[in-house]
Design a protein around this motif. Sequence first.
Motif, PDB file in Angstrom:
ATOM      1  N   MET A 125      68.794  72.946   7.821  1.00 44.12           N
ATOM      2  CA  MET A 125      68.495  74.356   7.600  1.00 44.12           C
ATOM      3  C   MET A 125      67.354  74.831   8.503  1.00 44.12           C
ATOM      4  O   MET A 125      67.183  76.038   8.714  1.00 44.12           O
ATOM      5  N   THR A 126      66.586  73.895   9.042  1.00 45.77           N
ATOM      6  CA  THR A 126      65.383  74.254   9.810  1.00 45.77           C
ATOM      7  C   THR A 126      65.539  74.021  11.310  1.00 45.77           C
ATOM      8  O   THR A 126      64.606  74.283  12.068  1.00 45.77           O
ATOM      9  N   VAL A 127      66.701  73.513  11.737  1.00 42.87           N
ATOM     10  CA  VAL A 127      66.877  73.192  13.155  1.00 42.87           C
ATOM     11  C   VAL A 127      68.230  73.698  13.650  1.00 42.87           C
ATOM     12  O   VAL A 127      69.205  73.732  12.893  1.00 42.87           O
ATOM     13  N   PRO A 128      68.316  74.098  14.931  1.00 45.85           N
ATOM     14  CA  PRO A 128      69.628  74.443  15.497  1.00 45.85           C
ATOM     15  C   PRO A 128      70.484  73.185  15.572  1.00 45.85           C
ATOM     16  O   PRO A 128      69.992  72.103  15.913  1.00 45.85           O
ATOM     17  N   TYR A 141      68.678  68.779  18.486  1.00 46.08           N
ATOM     18  CA  TYR A 141      68.096  68.803  19.826  1.00 46.08           C
ATOM     19  C   TYR A 141      66.616  68.445  19.779  1.00 46.08           C
ATOM     20  O   TYR A 141      65.923  68.714  18.794  1.00 46.08           O
ATOM     21  N   TYR A 142      66.139  67.848  20.871  1.00 46.02           N
ATOM     22  CA  TYR A 142      64.732  67.462  20.940  1.00 46.02           C
ATOM     23  C   TYR A 142      64.243  67.511  22.374  1.00 46.02           C
ATOM     24  O   TYR A 142      65.031  67.546  23.328  1.00 46.02           O
ATOM     25  N   ILE A 143      62.919  67.531  22.526  1.00 52.55           N
ATOM     26  CA  ILE A 143      62.283  67.422  23.838  1.00 52.55           C
ATOM     27  C   ILE A 143      61.884  65.967  24.018  1.00 52.55           C
ATOM     28  O   ILE A 143      61.166  65.405  23.190  1.00 52.55           O
ATOM     29  N   SER A 144      62.359  65.350  25.082  1.00 52.28           N
ATOM     30  CA  SER A 144      62.044  63.950  25.346  1.00 52.28           C
ATOM     31  C   SER A 144      60.666  63.831  25.997  1.00 52.28           C
ATOM     32  O   SER A 144      60.331  64.567  26.925  1.00 52.28           O
ATOM     33  N   ILE A 145      59.856  62.912  25.482  1.00 54.89           N
ATOM     34  CA  ILE A 145      58.530  62.645  26.035  1.00 54.89           C
ATOM     35  C   ILE A 145      58.483  61.193  26.462  1.00 54.89           C
ATOM     36  O   ILE A 145      58.723  60.291  25.658  1.00 54.89           O
ATOM     37  N   SER A 146      58.176  60.950  27.732  1.00 55.74           N
ATOM     38  CA  SER A 146      58.099  59.591  28.258  1.00 55.74           C
ATOM     39  C   SER A 146      56.655  59.120  28.243  1.00 55.74           C
ATOM     40  O   SER A 146      55.780  59.745  28.843  1.00 55.74           O
ATOM     41  N   TYR A 147      56.401  58.009  27.521  1.00 56.05           N
ATOM     42  CA  TYR A 147      55.066  57.436  27.472  1.00 56.05           C
ATOM     43  C   TYR A 147      54.863  56.426  28.593  1.00 56.05           C
ATOM     44  O   TYR A 147      53.832  56.375  29.233  1.00 56.05           O
ATOM     45  N   SER A 148      55.856  55.589  28.801  1.00 57.42           N
ATOM     46  CA  SER A 148      55.843  54.587  29.863  1.00 57.42           C
ATOM     47  C   SER A 148      57.288  54.163  30.081  1.00 57.42           C
ATOM     48  O   SER A 148      58.202  54.705  29.450  1.00 57.42           O
ATOM     49  N   THR A 156      62.970  72.940  16.574  1.00 57.60           N
ATOM     50  CA  THR A 156      63.179  73.610  15.297  1.00 57.60           C
ATOM     51  C   THR A 156      63.672  75.039  15.527  1.00 57.60           C
ATOM     52  O   THR A 156      63.708  75.532  16.667  1.00 57.60           O
ATOM     53  N   ASN A 157      64.017  75.695  14.435  1.00 56.26           N
ATOM     54  CA  ASN A 157      64.406  77.108  14.550  1.00 56.26           C
ATOM     55  C   ASN A 157      63.270  77.934  15.149  1.00 56.26           C
ATOM     56  O   ASN A 157      63.500  78.881  15.900  1.00 56.26           O
ATOM     57  N   THR A 158      62.026  77.573  14.811  1.00 54.40           N
ATOM     58  CA  THR A 158      60.862  78.304  15.323  1.00 54.40           C
ATOM     59  C   THR A 158      60.758  78.179  16.838  1.00 54.40           C
ATOM     60  O   THR A 158      60.531  79.167  17.539  1.00 54.40           O
ATOM     61  N   ILE A 159      60.923  76.949  17.356  1.00 56.47           N
ATOM     62  CA  ILE A 159      60.868  76.737  18.807  1.00 56.47           C
ATOM     63  C   ILE A 159      62.032  77.446  19.488  1.00 56.47           C
ATOM     64  O   ILE A 159      61.874  78.074  20.536  1.00 56.47           O
ATOM     65  N   GLN A 160      63.208  77.363  18.880  1.00 55.53           N
ATOM     66  CA  GLN A 160      64.382  78.040  19.440  1.00 55.53           C
ATOM     67  C   GLN A 160      64.126  79.547  19.550  1.00 55.53           C
ATOM     68  O   GLN A 160      64.421  80.166  20.581  1.00 55.53           O
ATOM     69  N   GLN A 161      63.570  80.144  18.509  1.00 54.89           N
ATOM     70  CA  GLN A 161      63.286  81.578  18.529  1.00 54.89           C
ATOM     71  C   GLN A 161      62.209  81.920  19.546  1.00 54.89           C
ATOM     72  O   GLN A 161      62.273  82.952  20.221  1.00 54.89           O
ATOM     73  N   MET A 162      61.202  81.039  19.665  1.00 55.63           N
ATOM     74  CA  MET A 162      60.136  81.245  20.650  1.00 55.63           C
ATOM     75  C   MET A 162      60.703  81.270  22.064  1.00 55.63           C
ATOM     76  O   MET A 162      60.281  82.044  22.906  1.00 55.63           O
ATOM     77  N   GLN A 219      73.364  77.760  23.975  1.00 58.33           N
ATOM     78  CA  GLN A 219      72.610  77.548  25.216  1.00 58.33           C
ATOM     79  C   GLN A 219      71.891  76.206  25.203  1.00 58.33           C
ATOM     80  O   GLN A 219      71.867  75.499  26.222  1.00 58.33           O
ATOM     81  N   LEU A 220      71.308  75.843  24.061  1.00 59.85           N
ATOM     82  CA  LEU A 220      70.664  74.537  23.948  1.00 59.85           C
ATOM     83  C   LEU A 220      71.681  73.420  24.156  1.00 59.85           C
ATOM     84  O   LEU A 220      71.405  72.421  24.834  1.00 59.85           O
ATOM     85  N   TYR A 221      72.864  73.595  23.579  1.00 64.32           N
ATOM     86  CA  TYR A 221      73.924  72.596  23.714  1.00 64.32           C
ATOM     87  C   TYR A 221      74.329  72.425  25.180  1.00 64.32           C
ATOM     88  O   TYR A 221      74.472  71.287  25.658  1.00 64.32           O
ATOM     89  N   SER A 222      74.511  73.535  25.888  1.00 67.04           N
ATOM     90  CA  SER A 222      74.960  73.454  27.283  1.00 67.04           C
ATOM     91  C   SER A 222      73.914  72.788  28.173  1.00 67.04           C
ATOM     92  O   SER A 222      74.252  72.177  29.193  1.00 67.04           O
ATOM     93  N   ILE A 223      72.643  72.881  27.789  1.00 68.44           N
ATOM     94  CA  ILE A 223      71.570  72.222  28.544  1.00 68.44           C
ATOM     95  C   ILE A 223      71.485  70.743  28.167  1.00 68.44           C
ATOM     96  O   ILE A 223      71.373  69.853  29.017  1.00 68.44           O
ATOM     97  N   ALA A 224      71.536  70.482  26.860  1.00 66.85           N
ATOM     98  CA  ALA A 224      71.326  69.117  26.371  1.00 66.85           C
ATOM     99  C   ALA A 224      72.482  68.181  26.704  1.00 66.85           C
ATOM    100  O   ALA A 224      72.273  66.983  26.895  1.00 66.85           O
ATOM    101  N   LEU A 225      73.701  68.713  26.755  1.00 72.70           N
ATOM    102  CA  LEU A 225      74.873  67.864  26.977  1.00 72.70           C
ATOM    103  C   LEU A 225      74.761  67.054  28.268  1.00 72.70           C
ATOM    104  O   LEU A 225      74.887  65.823  28.240  1.00 72.70           O
ATOM    105  N   PRO A 226      74.501  67.675  29.433  1.00 69.51           N
ATOM    106  CA  PRO A 226      74.327  66.869  30.642  1.00 69.51           C
ATOM    107  C   PRO A 226      72.959  66.194  30.730  1.00 69.51           C
ATOM    108  O   PRO A 226      72.828  65.099  31.277  1.00 69.51           O
ATOM    109  N   ASN A 227      71.919  66.871  30.196  1.00 76.19           N
ATOM    110  CA  ASN A 227      70.576  66.298  30.264  1.00 76.19           C
ATOM    111  C   ASN A 227      70.488  64.931  29.611  1.00 76.19           C
ATOM    112  O   ASN A 227      69.799  64.027  30.107  1.00 76.19           O
TER     113      ASN A 227
END
Length: 305
Positions: A116-119, A130-137, A147-153, A160-168
Amino acid sequence: MNYQTFLKIVADFVTAALPSGYFVTVYPIHKNNNFIWDAFVMKGGTISPTVYVKPYYKRYKSGEDLYQIQMEITAIFQNMCIGKKEQIEHLLSYDYAKNKIAMRLIGYETNRKQLMTVPHRRFFDMAIVYYISISYSENEYGSIQITNTIQQMWGKTEAQLYSIALPNTLKLFPPVALTFGDMLKQLQTADKEQEFSLAECMKMENAAYQHMYVVSNKANFYGGVYMYYPHIWDAIAKKADADLIITPLSVHEAVAVPFCKQLDQLEFYQEAARHTYDTIPTPTERLTPSIYYFSREKKAFSMIE
């Protein structure tokens, strides 16, 4: 001091030490599979960093000084709202994040509240999130849930998130497929105890273990998402010269075996999938106990009920 008193005293202490306009409250955070963890959450800025309560309350109950715990949590939030604020806001900016947006799979029914809180979009009895990948090492990664908040921001639709994340996802984490035997060889220098237990499995009479393919990535990070990419399984099916039975081992990997038309084989893998799901030691890493059929002809999945 009981748990509720601990929460109030720590939250009030930390709030008093933060810059004007910031405060700390306690909020239940919904994790995968309906697990809920209480967290201290800082409000007042554009981000809401969290610190989970459980390890600190455990330390307090073990006899650690309350003031020391309060100061440690205070330092974390002060660092977030003063020293790290710009860095975190940078991580959440779309221009920075767009090439790091990826997707993963979680169970649908067991994560209804979280969904309910995420696309998201549904995939059989799972959901793509969906998530943002962070590389530590090298081969060590973390993630920021979109989240829905980040999506709205960002002003982006789920499509659109799906079309980006699918190949990424494939670019960031190229899939790796290993036979069970190859996986054993890789474990020879990594984990002798695990190597032994897996080798014992190979000695079982059921020959299907000898033809098992394990799919993940080098980091073994959210590799269960490859269930969504039929071209991966089509290549394995061609190599095996058979249709496939596929099941996730966890949110991080999936396995496939050649399909043969025997009812007892389906029952065996259904039982094995359920047993694997129930015995994953970290409940938030469980994906689904279901098994799926991949057709070489159709190049598509179907769920086996």
